[in-house]
Design an enzyme around this catalytic site. Structure first.
Site, PDB file in Angstrom:
ATOM      1  N   TYR A  29     -33.725  -7.409   5.318  1.00 20.33           N
ATOM      2  CA  TYR A  29     -34.324  -6.325   6.095  1.00 20.33           C
ATOM      3  C   TYR A  29     -34.264  -5.037   5.124  1.00 20.33           C
ATOM      4  CZ  TYR A  29     -34.521  -2.326   9.615  1.00 20.33           C
ATOM      5  OH  TYR A  29     -34.804  -1.139  10.005  1.00 20.33           O
ATOM      6  N   ARG A  33     -41.748  -1.278   2.439  1.00 16.94           N
ATOM      7  CA  ARG A  33     -42.367  -0.551   3.376  1.00 16.94           C
ATOM      8  C   ARG A  33     -42.290   1.254   3.052  1.00 16.94           C
ATOM      9  NH1 ARG A  33     -40.323  -0.294   9.792  1.00 16.94           N
ATOM     10  NH2 ARG A  33     -38.323  -0.107   8.869  1.00 16.94           N
ATOM     11  N   TYR A  53     -31.387   8.069   7.595  1.00 17.07           N
ATOM     12  CA  TYR A  53     -29.986   7.161   7.480  1.00 17.07           C
ATOM     13  C   TYR A  53     -29.477   7.514   6.161  1.00 17.07           C
ATOM     14  CZ  TYR A  53     -30.577   4.585  11.872  1.00 17.07           C
ATOM     15  OH  TYR A  53     -30.421   4.186  13.320  1.00 17.07           O
ATOM     16  N   GLU A  59     -31.771  -6.103  21.285  1.00 21.47           N
ATOM     17  CA  GLU A  59     -32.549  -5.015  21.233  1.00 21.47           C
ATOM     18  C   GLU A  59     -33.645  -5.127  22.257  1.00 21.47           C
ATOM     19  OE1 GLU A  59     -35.772  -4.218  17.662  1.00 21.47           O
ATOM     20  OE2 GLU A  59     -33.752  -4.133  16.967  1.00 21.47           O
TER      21      GLU A  59
END
Length: 320
Positions: free
Chosen positions: A121, A128, A182, A313
């Site tokens: 991830y 990305r 973050y 989620e």
């Protein structure tokens, strides 16, 4: 891809253990995502009336007026998740051109697995982010749409996206740090998405709620407790619902008629991702009748979540 008649067409996203990528059907197109459906509807049809626009640089495209919906995939060998994600997003962003991004759904194989010391991830997030930066330059965070990224059982990174010609409003949760801010403890590049996106496109209003989980600030809440994580997730959904302008309950009216803020009836679609199939009965008990109504479209999926300590989620799409 074969042509089909668009009169009653719908783009159908199908969740099955082993799925082909895209194929034509008589009344629409089918995109298969390799995730097992545990309960509810095994497919979703959020976008209707789309006309196929062919394939550009490996991106299958469908449109209706100014709305553009697409699907792309990228094979990776396990040690090049970052590069594969960057290539995939570069193709998608180039295909979208000057259109505004509204929503992106990402499916990442073995999302919590580590390769070369980096979780898949986090490697995906880096690739990305680099693609967004290359396309939009410094300050690209202002253009980030709603998104989700969950684990899949396939061998390719898959992206389904919606974009259009209308300027959207991207929304944040006041009790969460924006994902794109973050701190470094969450990876070499922050996740690239907003918590929700609201847009009027072609006479239709959309509210895209990103994958939402038990996070306050940037810290995970309720580790090891499904009940606590669901309670926190519901609170976050309430907060982002208010911030999106559809009241505290994602557009469901107090009278049950489905009206919110004078916008008329919403069609609501939910996906619930569960890390463990064994949690299904408890999750349904805690959510059905509280978050969902009988008129909602709900799909329950077995999937790993972007953080290994998260067990659930939830995402939502409102069309009105």
């Amino acid at each position: 891809m074969e042509a089909f008649t668009p009169a009653d067409s719908a783009l159908r996203i199908v969740f099955i253990p082993a799925a082909p990528s895209v194929r034509a059907e008589k009344t629409g197109a089918r995109i298969g995502i390799e995730l097992p459906c545990l309960a509810g509807e095994a497919h979703e049809e959020i976008f209707r009336g789309l006309v196929p626009r062919g394939v550009s640089d490996g991106v299958a495209l469908f449109s209706r007026g100014g709305l553009l919906v697409g699907h792309a995939r990228e094979i990776f060998s396990g040690d090049d998740v970052e590069a594969a994600a960057c290539r995939l997003y570069r193709r998608v962003l180039a295909t979208c051109g000057d259109r505004q991004l509204y929503r992106m759904w990402n499916y990442v194989p073995r999302i919590n697995e580590h390769t070369a010391g980096l979780e898949h991830y986090r490697a995906f997030c880096k690739g990305r982010s680099l693609a967004f930066e290359a396309a939009f330059g410094a300050g690209f965070e202002r253009q980030l749409p709603a998104a989700s990224a969950v684990g899949s059982d396939g061998g390719t990174i898959e992206v389904v996206f919606a974009a259009g010609e209308t300027e959207p409003r991207h929304v944040e949760n006041p009790e969460q740090v924006p994902a794109y801010l973050y701190p470094a403890e969450h990876g070499p590049r922050s996740p690239s998405f907003s918590r929700a996106t609201v847009v009027n496109e072609g006479g239709q209003r959309w509210v895209f709620i990103s994958g939402t989980a038990a996070i306050k600030g940037h810290a995970t809440v309720g580790v090891g407790s499904l009940r606590e994580q669901i309670a926190c997730t519901l609170d976050n959904l309430r907060l982002i619902s208010v911030a999106s302008g559809v009241g505290e309950n994602l557009g469901a009216s107090r009278s049950g008629a489905g009206e919110a803020d004078g916008a008329g009836e919403w069609t609501r679609s939910f996906k619930v991702y569960l890390r463990r199939e064994s949690d299904l009965a408890e999750a349904k008990r805690l959510l059905e009748g509280k978050l969902f109504s009988a008129n909602d479209h709900v799909t329950w999926l077995r999937s790993d979540i972007c953080r290994a300590e998260l067990d659930i989620e939830i995402e939502a799409t409102l069309a009105g």
